[in-house]
Scaffold this motif. Sequence first.
Motif, PDB file in Angstrom:
ATOM      1  N   MET A  89      44.335  57.354  15.422  1.00  0.00           N
ATOM      2  CA  MET A  89      45.516  56.709  15.995  1.00  0.00           C
ATOM      3  C   MET A  89      45.203  55.892  17.249  1.00  0.00           C
ATOM      4  N   THR A  90      43.929  55.639  17.574  1.00  0.00           N
ATOM      5  CA  THR A  90      43.574  54.891  18.777  1.00  0.00           C
ATOM      6  C   THR A  90      43.010  53.526  18.415  1.00  0.00           C
ATOM      7  N   HIS A  91      42.896  52.677  19.420  1.00  0.00           N
ATOM      8  CA  HIS A  91      42.337  51.342  19.239  1.00  0.00           C
ATOM      9  C   HIS A  91      40.837  51.410  18.970  1.00  0.00           C
ATOM     10  N   ALA A  92      40.329  50.413  18.289  1.00  0.00           N
ATOM     11  CA  ALA A  92      38.906  50.371  17.953  1.00  0.00           C
ATOM     12  C   ALA A  92      38.024  50.392  19.197  1.00  0.00           C
ATOM     13  N   ARG A  93      38.494  49.838  20.312  1.00  0.00           N
ATOM     14  CA  ARG A  93      37.667  49.793  21.522  1.00  0.00           C
ATOM     15  C   ARG A  93      37.345  51.185  22.066  1.00  0.00           C
ATOM     16  N   SER A  94      38.136  52.181  21.694  1.00  0.00           N
ATOM     17  CA  SER A  94      37.866  53.537  22.180  1.00  0.00           C
ATOM     18  C   SER A  94      36.935  54.311  21.259  1.00  0.00           C
ATOM     19  N   MET A  95      36.501  53.724  20.180  1.00  0.00           N
ATOM     20  CA  MET A  95      35.609  54.393  19.223  1.00  0.00           C
ATOM     21  C   MET A  95      34.148  54.187  19.607  1.00  0.00           C
ATOM     22  N   ARG A  96      33.846  54.452  20.862  1.00  0.00           N
ATOM     23  CA  ARG A  96      32.478  54.352  21.356  1.00  0.00           C
ATOM     24  C   ARG A  96      32.149  55.630  22.110  1.00  0.00           C
ATOM     25  N   VAL A  97      30.909  56.048  22.040  1.00  0.00           N
ATOM     26  CA  VAL A  97      30.498  57.261  22.757  1.00  0.00           C
ATOM     27  C   VAL A  97      30.693  57.099  24.256  1.00  0.00           C
ATOM     28  N   VAL A 102      40.444  66.704  32.119  1.00  0.00           N
ATOM     29  CA  VAL A 102      39.074  66.644  31.615  1.00  0.00           C
ATOM     30  C   VAL A 102      38.870  65.351  30.833  1.00  0.00           C
ATOM     31  N   ALA A 103      37.622  64.893  30.791  1.00  0.00           N
ATOM     32  CA  ALA A 103      37.276  63.690  30.042  1.00  0.00           C
ATOM     33  C   ALA A 103      37.285  64.012  28.553  1.00  0.00           C
ATOM     34  N   MET A 104      37.715  63.031  27.765  1.00  0.00           N
ATOM     35  CA  MET A 104      37.722  63.158  26.311  1.00  0.00           C
ATOM     36  C   MET A 104      37.002  61.949  25.749  1.00  0.00           C
ATOM     37  N   ARG A 105      36.351  62.106  24.612  1.00  0.00           N
ATOM     38  CA  ARG A 105      35.645  60.976  24.032  1.00  0.00           C
ATOM     39  C   ARG A 105      35.747  60.973  22.522  1.00  0.00           C
ATOM     40  N   GLY A 106      35.400  59.845  21.916  1.00  0.00           N
ATOM     41  CA  GLY A 106      35.308  59.755  20.468  1.00  0.00           C
ATOM     42  C   GLY A 106      36.465  59.080  19.771  1.00  0.00           C
ATOM     43  N   GLY A 107      37.632  59.045  20.397  1.00  0.00           N
ATOM     44  CA  GLY A 107      38.779  58.427  19.750  1.00  0.00           C
ATOM     45  C   GLY A 107      39.265  59.196  18.546  1.00  0.00           C
ATOM     46  N   LEU A 128      24.020  66.488  14.133  1.00  0.00           N
ATOM     47  CA  LEU A 128      25.450  66.334  13.900  1.00  0.00           C
ATOM     48  C   LEU A 128      25.748  64.970  13.280  1.00  0.00           C
ATOM     49  N   TYR A 129      26.725  64.932  12.404  1.00  0.00           N
ATOM     50  CA  TYR A 129      27.111  63.708  11.703  1.00  0.00           C
ATOM     51  C   TYR A 129      28.490  63.243  12.152  1.00  0.00           C
ATOM     52  N   ASP A 130      28.739  61.940  12.016  1.00  0.00           N
ATOM     53  CA  ASP A 130      30.078  61.354  12.177  1.00  0.00           C
ATOM     54  C   ASP A 130      30.809  61.875  13.417  1.00  0.00           C
ATOM     55  N   MET A 131      30.274  61.581  14.568  1.00  0.00           N
ATOM     56  CA  MET A 131      30.812  62.114  15.811  1.00  0.00           C
ATOM     57  C   MET A 131      32.005  61.338  16.361  1.00  0.00           C
ATOM     58  N   LEU A 132      32.325  60.165  15.823  1.00  0.00           N
ATOM     59  CA  LEU A 132      33.399  59.356  16.394  1.00  0.00           C
ATOM     60  C   LEU A 132      34.541  59.179  15.414  1.00  0.00           C
ATOM     61  N   GLY A 133      35.760  59.137  15.938  1.00  0.00           N
ATOM     62  CA  GLY A 133      36.909  58.734  15.155  1.00  0.00           C
ATOM     63  C   GLY A 133      37.707  59.823  14.474  1.00  0.00           C
ATOM     64  N   ASN A 134      37.242  61.041  14.459  1.00  0.00           N
ATOM     65  CA  ASN A 134      37.995  62.107  13.804  1.00  0.00           C
ATOM     66  C   ASN A 134      39.127  62.582  14.709  1.00  0.00           C
ATOM     67  N   VAL A 135      38.795  63.142  15.823  1.00  0.00           N
ATOM     68  CA  VAL A 135      39.761  63.527  16.861  1.00  0.00           C
ATOM     69  C   VAL A 135      39.130  63.253  18.211  1.00  0.00           C
ATOM     70  N   TRP A 136      39.964  63.085  19.228  1.00  0.00           N
ATOM     71  CA  TRP A 136      39.433  63.041  20.588  1.00  0.00           C
ATOM     72  C   TRP A 136      38.774  64.385  20.853  1.00  0.00           C
ATOM     73  N   GLU A 137      37.603  64.361  21.450  1.00  0.00           N
ATOM     74  CA  GLU A 137      36.903  65.611  21.741  1.00  0.00           C
ATOM     75  C   GLU A 137      36.936  65.905  23.229  1.00  0.00           C
ATOM     76  N   TYR A 138      37.441  67.105  23.569  1.00  0.00           N
ATOM     77  CA  TYR A 138      37.406  67.546  24.950  1.00  0.00           C
ATOM     78  C   TYR A 138      35.956  67.701  25.376  1.00  0.00           C
ATOM     79  N   THR A 139      35.661  67.358  26.618  1.00  0.00           N
ATOM     80  CA  THR A 139      34.338  67.602  27.181  1.00  0.00           C
ATOM     81  C   THR A 139      34.494  68.601  28.326  1.00  0.00           C
TER      82      THR A 139
END
Length: 72
Positions: free
Chosen positions: A42-50, A34-39, A11-22
């Motif tokens: 419209m979110t802060h840079a600090r949330s763009m981490r796996v 539920v937990a969400m990840r990826g940012g 998989l490519y480019d997993m961060l920053g497109n949309v928040w992903e439901y887990t």
Amino acid sequence: MATKEPNAWGLYDMLGNVWEYTSDPFKAGDPVYVAMRGGCAMTHARSMRVSYRGFDAAFVHSKYAGFRCVGN
């Protein structure tokens, strides 16, 4: 568009497109949130981490959240 190398699952480019439901509950024993990840854009840079986790109710619809379908 693939701008990075693929991860272990191809998989490519997993961060920053949309928040992903887990499938992980945000709090143990609470199936509503539920937990969400990826940012997203419209979110802060600090949330763009796996490792960063946000949360939302599993039934909420948003243009900033989604899920990724993966198959062989």
